[in-house]
Design a protein around this motif. Structure first.
Motif, mmCIF file in Angstrom:
data_model
loop_
_atom_site.group_PDB
_atom_site.id
_atom_site.type_symbol
_atom_site.label_atom_id
_atom_site.label_comp_id
_atom_site.label_asym_id
_atom_site.label_seq_id
_atom_site.Cartn_x
_atom_site.Cartn_y
_atom_site.Cartn_z
ATOM 1 N N ASP A 76 0.901 -1.028 0.053
ATOM 2 C CA ASP A 76 0.040 -0.090 -0.276
ATOM 3 C C ASP A 76 0.758 1.118 -0.103
ATOM 4 O O ASP A 76 0.575 2.306 0.501
ATOM 5 N N GLY A 77 2.031 1.057 -0.563
ATOM 6 C CA GLY A 77 2.820 2.302 -0.580
ATOM 7 C C GLY A 77 2.974 3.217 -1.715
ATOM 8 O O GLY A 77 1.912 3.222 -2.528
ATOM 9 N N LEU A 78 3.963 3.956 -1.850
ATOM 10 C CA LEU A 78 4.015 4.853 -2.769
ATOM 11 C C LEU A 78 4.843 4.547 -4.063
ATOM 12 O O LEU A 78 5.865 3.873 -3.908
ATOM 13 N N GLU A 79 4.053 4.425 -5.128
ATOM 14 C CA GLU A 79 4.705 4.082 -6.448
ATOM 15 C C GLU A 79 5.391 5.353 -7.021
ATOM 16 O O GLU A 79 4.803 6.459 -7.199
ATOM 17 N N VAL A 80 6.848 5.100 -7.062
ATOM 18 C CA VAL A 80 7.565 6.146 -7.872
ATOM 19 C C VAL A 80 8.436 5.679 -9.072
ATOM 20 O O VAL A 80 8.320 4.278 -9.212
ATOM 21 N N SER A 81 9.068 6.504 -9.830
ATOM 22 C CA SER A 81 10.017 6.013 -10.866
ATOM 23 C C SER A 81 11.145 5.248 -10.171
ATOM 24 O O SER A 81 11.510 5.809 -8.934
ATOM 25 N N ALA A 82 11.879 4.441 -10.771
ATOM 26 C CA ALA A 82 13.150 3.732 -10.199
ATOM 27 C C ALA A 82 14.191 4.660 -10.011
ATOM 28 O O ALA A 82 14.909 4.454 -9.050
ATOM 29 N N LEU A 83 14.282 5.750 -10.582
ATOM 30 C CA LEU A 83 15.333 6.884 -10.284
ATOM 31 C C LEU A 83 14.472 7.961 -10.050
ATOM 32 O O LEU A 83 13.453 8.257 -10.734
ATOM 33 N N GLY A 84 14.795 8.788 -8.903
ATOM 34 C CA GLY A 84 14.227 10.077 -8.737
ATOM 35 C C GLY A 84 15.486 11.186 -9.086
ATOM 36 O O GLY A 84 16.237 10.932 -9.520
ATOM 37 N N LEU A 85 14.741 12.479 -8.997
ATOM 38 C CA LEU A 85 15.643 13.616 -9.218
ATOM 39 C C LEU A 85 15.657 14.376 -7.943
ATOM 40 O O LEU A 85 14.926 15.021 -7.451
ATOM 41 N N GLY A 86 16.996 14.371 -7.462
ATOM 42 C CA GLY A 86 17.400 15.264 -6.414
ATOM 43 C C GLY A 86 17.597 16.766 -6.863
ATOM 44 O O GLY A 86 18.291 17.253 -7.803
ATOM 45 N N CYS A 87 16.911 17.774 -6.439
ATOM 46 C CA CYS A 87 16.731 19.378 -6.784
ATOM 47 C C CYS A 87 17.436 20.064 -5.654
ATOM 48 O O CYS A 87 17.640 21.254 -6.331
ATOM 49 N N TYR A 113 16.695 23.835 1.639
ATOM 50 C CA TYR A 113 17.433 23.993 0.591
ATOM 51 C C TYR A 113 17.149 25.417 -0.025
ATOM 52 O O TYR A 113 16.265 25.767 -0.422
ATOM 53 N N GLY A 114 18.096 26.278 0.150
ATOM 54 C CA GLY A 114 18.130 27.640 -0.240
ATOM 55 C C GLY A 114 17.240 28.367 0.643
ATOM 56 O O GLY A 114 16.881 29.497 0.299
ATOM 57 N N SER A 115 16.936 27.715 2.037
ATOM 58 C CA SER A 115 16.032 28.583 2.897
ATOM 59 C C SER A 115 14.613 28.716 2.068
ATOM 60 O O SER A 115 14.072 29.765 2.061
ATOM 61 N N GLY A 116 14.090 27.556 1.816
ATOM 62 C CA GLY A 116 12.943 27.762 1.196
ATOM 63 C C GLY A 116 12.765 27.986 -0.668
ATOM 64 O O GLY A 116 11.974 27.666 -1.288
ATOM 65 N N ALA A 117 13.797 28.480 -1.194
ATOM 66 C CA ALA A 117 14.125 28.867 -2.504
ATOM 67 C C ALA A 117 13.808 27.634 -3.208
ATOM 68 O O ALA A 117 13.207 27.774 -4.484
ATOM 69 N N ASN A 118 14.377 26.434 -2.852
ATOM 70 C CA ASN A 118 14.321 25.273 -3.753
ATOM 71 C C ASN A 118 12.893 24.668 -3.777
ATOM 72 O O ASN A 118 12.374 24.462 -4.896
ATOM 73 N N GLU A 119 12.077 24.752 -3.024
ATOM 74 C CA GLU A 119 10.636 24.526 -2.904
ATOM 75 C C GLU A 119 9.845 25.205 -3.726
ATOM 76 O O GLU A 119 9.078 24.932 -4.732
ATOM 77 N N GLU A 120 10.283 26.610 -3.756
ATOM 78 C CA GLU A 120 9.460 27.662 -4.577
ATOM 79 C C GLU A 120 9.911 27.319 -6.215
ATOM 80 O O GLU A 120 9.078 27.481 -7.027
ATOM 81 N N LEU A 121 11.360 27.047 -6.342
ATOM 82 C CA LEU A 121 11.506 26.799 -7.739
ATOM 83 C C LEU A 121 10.789 25.497 -8.595
ATOM 84 O O LEU A 121 10.395 25.410 -9.509
ATOM 85 N N VAL A 122 10.759 24.213 -7.205
ATOM 86 C CA VAL A 122 10.013 23.110 -7.974
ATOM 87 C C VAL A 122 8.710 23.476 -8.062
ATOM 88 O O VAL A 122 7.988 23.037 -9.061
#
Length: 332
Positions: free
Chosen positions: A17-28, A64-73
């Motif tokens: 019942d877990g979370l299906e994801v791609s075999a590789l992810g992207l670290g941002c 990451y970037g004090s919130g800037a990375n979440e905003e970019l994503v």
């Protein structure tokens, strides 16, 4: 070498019942901090290309970037939110140059709301405790995280860099889909106790720094050639005599990869993928060239001989130097 399949294979974090994801992810992370100057336009292009390739598992954090990375994503996902499996983290507070670890229920609730706002989404697919403060019982923190699930703000829960004992305590409160820890040919500490515990509890392993911050690519410049704000200049494994020794190990990986028609980075990722269907590496990059190179590793299968050759070339205790300066944790 097989060609990249745009419908990248999927893996499940956290049991049936877990979370299906791609075999590789992207670290941002590196798009906003730690690895030299970033370019937002190129970073968004990289995220869009990852989604096009079926690499739908995106990893960020509020620090990451004090919130800037979440905003970019969040900006990158406008109009494409349904294509992504979005993971972010809380727990590391930044006040100027000072960092503290905060796991209180009150902070967790506030941090989640702030992340949702920065990302511009109504839910987070996987919400991690980035680091643990031992002064706060993990059961208390996970209880607060579980309330976020009940409220619909979060779909699945994760922890990062915790012990097997902490993982068991957390799982007694709520199902934990994923443990994010550093894992690569160069970092195998968790194989003794943590990985077996995760498997016992049906917790998937999300492997960060799967190419050892570029060392395993066999192409990382000398530390003094890196950008002034690239934190690898100060990492024990990539500087001084340690770097000379570790580069020699990486060169052995490159030779094995050359014989197989792969890059060293691809072989390193393929080795991780071969360690189990419950392992999902999240190589980070802000460059289209490296994204596509990494993504191609998802369709590669190593032979038993190649797997053995890699272990012979890089024994578990062969790498020199701690992961962080004085084991001080910087981002992840």
């Amino acid at each position: 070498m097989q060609s990249q399949n745009a419908a990248m294979n999927r893996r499940t974090l956290g049991g049936k019942d877990g979370l299906e994801v791609s075999a590789l992810g992207l670290g941002c992370m590196g798009m906003s901090e730690f690895y030299g100057q970033g370019d937002e336009k190129e970073s968004i292009t990289v995220i869009h290309r990852a989604l096009d390739l079926g690499m739908n598992f995106l990893d960020t954090a509020d620090m990451y970037g004090s919130g800037a990375n979440e905003e970019l994503v969040g900006r990158a996902l406008k109009g494409r939110r349904e294509e992504a499996v979005l993971a972010t983290k809380f727990g590391i507070r930044r006040d100027g140059g000072t960092r503290t670890v905060e796991n209180s229920p009150e902070y967790i609730r506030a941090a989640c709301d702030a992340s949702l706002k920065r990302l511009g989404v109504d839910h987070i697919d996987l919400y991690y405790m980035h680091r643990r403060n031992p002064d706060v019982p993990v059961e208390e923190s996970v209880g607060a995280m579980a309330e976020l699930v009940r409220q619909g703000k979060v779909r699945h829960l994760g922890l990062s860099e915790v012990s097997a004992d902490t993982l068991r305590k957390a799982a007694s409160v709520h199902a934990i889909a994923a443990l994010q820890s550093e894992y690569s040919l160069f970092t195998r500490d968790l194989e003794a106790e943590i990985l077996p515990a995760a498997r016992e509890l049906e917790v998937g392993l999300v492997a960060y720094s799967p190419i050892s911050r570029g060392l395993l690519s066999a192409a990382l410049p000398d530390a003094d050639e890196l950008a002034a704000d690239d934190f690898r200049r100060h990492m024990p494994r990539s500087s001084g005599e340690n770097a000379v020794h570790n580069r020699a190990l990486a060169e052995q990986v490159r030779k094995i990869a050359d014989e197989a028609g792969m890059t060293a980075a691809q072989m390193s990722l393929a080795w991780l993928l071969a360690q189990g269907e419950d392992i999902v590496p999240i190589p980070g990059t802000k460059r289209l060239k490296y994204l596509e190179e990494n993504a191609a590793a998802a369709s590669l299968t190593l032979t038993p001989g190649q797997l053995e050759a890699l272990v012979q070339a890089v024994p578990a205790d062969a790498v020199r130097g701690p992961r962080y300066p004085s084991m001080r944790e910087i981002g992840n």
